[in-house]
Design a protein around this motif. Structure first.
Motif, PDB file in Angstrom:
ATOM      1  N   ALA A   7       0.869  -1.167   0.000  1.00  0.00           N
ATOM      2  CA  ALA A   7       0.000   0.000   0.000  1.00  0.00           C
ATOM      3  C   ALA A   7       0.904   1.213   0.000  1.00  0.00           C
ATOM      4  O   ALA A   7       2.059   1.140   0.402  1.00  0.00           O
ATOM      5  N   SER A   8       0.408   2.312  -0.469  1.00  0.00           N
ATOM      6  CA  SER A   8       1.207   3.524  -0.477  1.00  0.00           C
ATOM      7  C   SER A   8       1.265   4.103   0.929  1.00  0.00           C
ATOM      8  O   SER A   8       0.603   3.647   1.848  1.00  0.00           O
ATOM      9  N   SER A   9       2.062   5.147   1.122  1.00  0.00           N
ATOM     10  CA  SER A   9       2.193   5.756   2.441  1.00  0.00           C
ATOM     11  C   SER A   9       0.873   6.328   2.931  1.00  0.00           C
ATOM     12  O   SER A   9       0.654   6.492   4.123  1.00  0.00           O
ATOM     13  N   SER A  10      -0.019   6.654   2.010  1.00  0.00           N
ATOM     14  CA  SER A  10      -1.322   7.182   2.397  1.00  0.00           C
ATOM     15  C   SER A  10      -2.284   6.082   2.799  1.00  0.00           C
ATOM     16  O   SER A  10      -3.381   6.354   3.278  1.00  0.00           O
ATOM     17  N   GLY A  11      -1.863   4.828   2.591  1.00  0.00           N
ATOM     18  CA  GLY A  11      -2.723   3.705   2.953  1.00  0.00           C
ATOM     19  C   GLY A  11      -3.590   3.241   1.823  1.00  0.00           C
ATOM     20  O   GLY A  11      -4.310   2.261   1.947  1.00  0.00           O
ATOM     21  N   ARG A  12      -3.536   3.929   0.674  1.00  0.00           N
ATOM     22  CA  ARG A  12      -4.330   3.516  -0.479  1.00  0.00           C
ATOM     23  C   ARG A  12      -3.408   3.251  -1.647  1.00  0.00           C
ATOM     24  O   ARG A  12      -2.434   3.961  -1.850  1.00  0.00           O
ATOM     25  N   PRO A  13      -3.684   2.229  -2.449  1.00  0.00           N
ATOM     26  CA  PRO A  13      -2.814   1.914  -3.575  1.00  0.00           C
ATOM     27  C   PRO A  13      -2.833   3.019  -4.615  1.00  0.00           C
ATOM     28  O   PRO A  13      -3.879   3.560  -4.936  1.00  0.00           O
ATOM     29  N   THR A  14      -1.648   3.367  -5.105  1.00  0.00           N
ATOM     30  CA  THR A  14      -1.561   4.416  -6.118  1.00  0.00           C
ATOM     31  C   THR A  14      -1.809   3.852  -7.513  1.00  0.00           C
ATOM     32  O   THR A  14      -2.185   4.589  -8.420  1.00  0.00           O
ATOM     33  N   ASN A  15      -1.599   2.559  -7.722  1.00  0.00           N
ATOM     34  CA  ASN A  15      -1.840   1.895  -8.991  1.00  0.00           C
ATOM     35  C   ASN A  15      -2.561   0.582  -8.719  1.00  0.00           C
ATOM     36  O   ASN A  15      -2.580   0.107  -7.577  1.00  0.00           O
ATOM     37  N   PRO A  16      -3.157  -0.004  -9.745  1.00  0.00           N
ATOM     38  CA  PRO A  16      -3.778  -1.318  -9.546  1.00  0.00           C
ATOM     39  C   PRO A  16      -2.761  -2.292  -8.960  1.00  0.00           C
ATOM     40  O   PRO A  16      -1.620  -2.369  -9.405  1.00  0.00           O
ATOM     41  N   ILE A  17      -3.164  -3.031  -7.931  1.00  0.00           N
ATOM     42  CA  ILE A  17      -2.267  -3.942  -7.245  1.00  0.00           C
ATOM     43  C   ILE A  17      -2.042  -5.192  -8.095  1.00  0.00           C
ATOM     44  O   ILE A  17      -2.982  -5.887  -8.446  1.00  0.00           O
ATOM     45  N   LYS A  18      -0.773  -5.462  -8.426  1.00  0.00           N
ATOM     46  CA  LYS A  18      -0.421  -6.660  -9.191  1.00  0.00           C
ATOM     47  C   LYS A  18       0.049  -7.792  -8.287  1.00  0.00           C
ATOM     48  O   LYS A  18      -0.073  -8.959  -8.631  1.00  0.00           O
ATOM     49  N   GLY A  19       0.635  -7.445  -7.148  1.00  0.00           N
ATOM     50  CA  GLY A  19       1.145  -8.448  -6.237  1.00  0.00           C
ATOM     51  C   GLY A  19       0.787  -8.118  -4.801  1.00  0.00           C
ATOM     52  O   GLY A  19       0.765  -6.953  -4.412  1.00  0.00           O
ATOM     53  N   LEU A  20       0.496  -9.151  -4.022  1.00  0.00           N
ATOM     54  CA  LEU A  20       0.130  -8.951  -2.626  1.00  0.00           C
ATOM     55  C   LEU A  20       0.771 -10.050  -1.788  1.00  0.00           C
ATOM     56  O   LEU A  20       0.670 -11.235  -2.111  1.00  0.00           O
ATOM     57  N   PHE A  33     -10.619 -12.324   2.074  1.00  0.00           N
ATOM     58  CA  PHE A  33     -10.458 -11.602   0.818  1.00  0.00           C
ATOM     59  C   PHE A  33     -11.758 -10.964   0.354  1.00  0.00           C
ATOM     60  O   PHE A  33     -11.744 -10.015  -0.428  1.00  0.00           O
ATOM     61  N   ALA A  34     -12.874 -11.494   0.817  1.00  0.00           N
ATOM     62  CA  ALA A  34     -14.156 -10.905   0.429  1.00  0.00           C
ATOM     63  C   ALA A  34     -14.293  -9.474   0.934  1.00  0.00           C
ATOM     64  O   ALA A  34     -15.087  -8.692   0.417  1.00  0.00           O
ATOM     65  N   ASP A  38     -10.330  -3.533  -4.639  1.00  0.00           N
ATOM     66  CA  ASP A  38      -9.286  -3.288  -5.648  1.00  0.00           C
ATOM     67  C   ASP A  38      -8.342  -4.478  -5.815  1.00  0.00           C
ATOM     68  O   ASP A  38      -7.144  -4.318  -6.003  1.00  0.00           O
ATOM     69  N   MET A  39      -8.883  -5.685  -5.726  1.00  0.00           N
ATOM     70  CA  MET A  39      -8.064  -6.879  -5.859  1.00  0.00           C
ATOM     71  C   MET A  39      -8.171  -7.514  -7.249  1.00  0.00           C
ATOM     72  O   MET A  39      -7.511  -8.510  -7.533  1.00  0.00           O
ATOM     73  N   ARG A  40      -8.993  -6.965  -8.118  1.00  0.00           N
ATOM     74  CA  ARG A  40      -9.255  -7.620  -9.391  1.00  0.00           C
ATOM     75  C   ARG A  40      -8.066  -7.588 -10.342  1.00  0.00           C
ATOM     76  O   ARG A  40      -8.053  -8.291 -11.342  1.00  0.00           O
ATOM     77  N   SER A  41      -7.046  -6.788 -10.045  1.00  0.00           N
ATOM     78  CA  SER A  41      -5.866  -6.727 -10.901  1.00  0.00           C
ATOM     79  C   SER A  41      -4.734  -7.613 -10.392  1.00  0.00           C
ATOM     80  O   SER A  41      -3.662  -7.659 -10.980  1.00  0.00           O
ATOM     81  N   LEU A  42      -4.954  -8.347  -9.292  1.00  0.00           N
ATOM     82  CA  LEU A  42      -3.912  -9.181  -8.709  1.00  0.00           C
ATOM     83  C   LEU A  42      -3.426 -10.246  -9.697  1.00  0.00           C
ATOM     84  O   LEU A  42      -4.214 -10.943 -10.322  1.00  0.00           O
ATOM     85  N   VAL A  43      -2.110 -10.374  -9.798  1.00  0.00           N
ATOM     86  CA  VAL A  43      -1.498 -11.425 -10.607  1.00  0.00           C
ATOM     87  C   VAL A  43      -0.757 -12.416  -9.707  1.00  0.00           C
ATOM     88  O   VAL A  43      -0.820 -13.623  -9.914  1.00  0.00           O
ATOM     89  N   ASN A  44      -0.056 -11.888  -8.697  1.00  0.00           N
ATOM     90  CA  ASN A  44       0.699 -12.719  -7.767  1.00  0.00           C
ATOM     91  C   ASN A  44       0.152 -12.533  -6.356  1.00  0.00           C
ATOM     92  O   ASN A  44       0.111 -11.411  -5.842  1.00  0.00           O
ATOM     93  N   LEU A  45      -0.239 -13.641  -5.738  1.00  0.00           N
ATOM     94  CA  LEU A  45      -0.784 -13.595  -4.393  1.00  0.00           C
ATOM     95  C   LEU A  45      -0.003 -14.574  -3.514  1.00  0.00           C
ATOM     96  O   LEU A  45       0.033 -15.779  -3.775  1.00  0.00           O
ATOM     97  N   SER A  46       0.659 -14.053  -2.489  1.00  0.00           N
ATOM     98  CA  SER A  46       1.473 -14.874  -1.595  1.00  0.00           C
ATOM     99  C   SER A  46       0.893 -14.816  -0.184  1.00  0.00           C
ATOM    100  O   SER A  46       0.800 -13.747   0.415  1.00  0.00           O
ATOM    101  N   LEU A  47       0.512 -15.982   0.321  1.00  0.00           N
ATOM    102  CA  LEU A  47      -0.049 -16.101   1.663  1.00  0.00           C
ATOM    103  C   LEU A  47       0.805 -17.060   2.486  1.00  0.00           C
ATOM    104  O   LEU A  47       0.330 -18.016   3.083  1.00  0.00           O
ATOM    105  N   ARG A  71      -0.326 -16.734  -9.960  1.00  0.00           N
ATOM    106  CA  ARG A  71       0.552 -17.430  -9.013  1.00  0.00           C
ATOM    107  C   ARG A  71      -0.002 -17.268  -7.607  1.00  0.00           C
ATOM    108  O   ARG A  71      -0.142 -16.156  -7.119  1.00  0.00           O
ATOM    109  N   LEU A  72      -0.286 -18.400  -6.984  1.00  0.00           N
ATOM    110  CA  LEU A  72      -0.818 -18.416  -5.628  1.00  0.00           C
ATOM    111  C   LEU A  72       0.119 -19.237  -4.753  1.00  0.00           C
ATOM    112  O   LEU A  72       0.317 -20.428  -4.978  1.00  0.00           O
ATOM    113  N   ASP A  73       0.711 -18.592  -3.764  1.00  0.00           N
ATOM    114  CA  ASP A  73       1.669 -19.243  -2.871  1.00  0.00           C
ATOM    115  C   ASP A  73       1.026 -19.428  -1.502  1.00  0.00           C
ATOM    116  O   ASP A  73       0.792 -18.467  -0.771  1.00  0.00           O
TER     117      ASP A  73
END
Length: 218
Positions: A7-20, A33-34, A38-47, A71-73
């Protein structure tokens, strides 16, 4: 250690999130996750290294809201069960890391259904407690056992990584031995000697079928 990124310093993503990356939380399932936006742009998800012990069909419905995840880890959790049809709504997923969990076996129907996806998938099951796995569904898409000589050796859409599990060398593992050899050919690598027979203290691929399952050759 608890980690939630990014997340950005303001607490909100500045661009669509690709990785989490979400790590070190006591979340148990993917239901949280429900509540995320703004999770619809996720490509890489690591848990990694959470306490996730539930990955049922409802989890796939949660991920279906993030259709781009490739990619789901889920390594380092407490998973031991998996719903057969869990991948149905995760058609973009190409890498599923289930290593270092608590699996002792893996549902053959899950592997069989994974073959009908449009995209190939790499499933990491290394460093679990697997003692049995039916790789028969990967033999030309058949869900029943067949002798290895009857397989055409076509390239499967499903790749399994099975090393560092306590495999017992007996008749129940002949399809796993077949898979290790087939993936060797497909990947143009040497046999994976990390897929090791715990009781014989030798790589599974070195055990002849007659020794692995002598009753079928009488």
């Amino acid at each position: 250690m608890r980690t939630v990124v990014p997340a950005s310093s303001s607490g909100r993503p500045t661009n669509p999130i690709k990785g989490l990356l979400v790590s070190g939380l006591d979340i148990h399932s993917l239901d949280f996750f429900a509540m995320l936006d703004d999770m619809r742009s996720l490509v890489n998800l690591s848990l990694v290294d959470n306490n996730i012990d539930d990955l049922d069909f409802n989890s796939s419905l949660v991920l279906s809201h993030d259709p781009l995840v490739q990619r789901l880890d889920l390594s380092g959790n407490a998973l031991s069960l998996l719903s057969d049809g869990w991948l149905h709504d995760c058609q973009e997923l190409m890498s599923l890391d289930l290593s270092a969990n608590a699996f002792t076996q893996f549902p053959p129907k899950f592997i069989f259904l994974a073959q009908f996806r449009e995209k190939p998938i790499d499933i990491l099951l290394n460093n679990n407690s697997l003692t049995w796995l039916n790789a028969g569904p990967l033999m030309d898409g058949a869900s029943t056992f067949r002798r290895p000589q009857q397989s055409s050796g076509r390239v499967s859409k499903v790749s399994l990584r099975l090393h560092h599990n306590p495999w017992p060398c007996d008749c129940s593992l002949w399809t796993v031995r077949w898979l290790v050899r087939v993936q060797q050919v497909q990947n143009r690598n040497g046999p994976d000697d990390r897929v090791f027979c715990a009781n014989l203290h030798r790589p599974l691929y070195t055990v002849p079928y007659k020794e692995l399952c002598p009753s079928t050759f009488r």
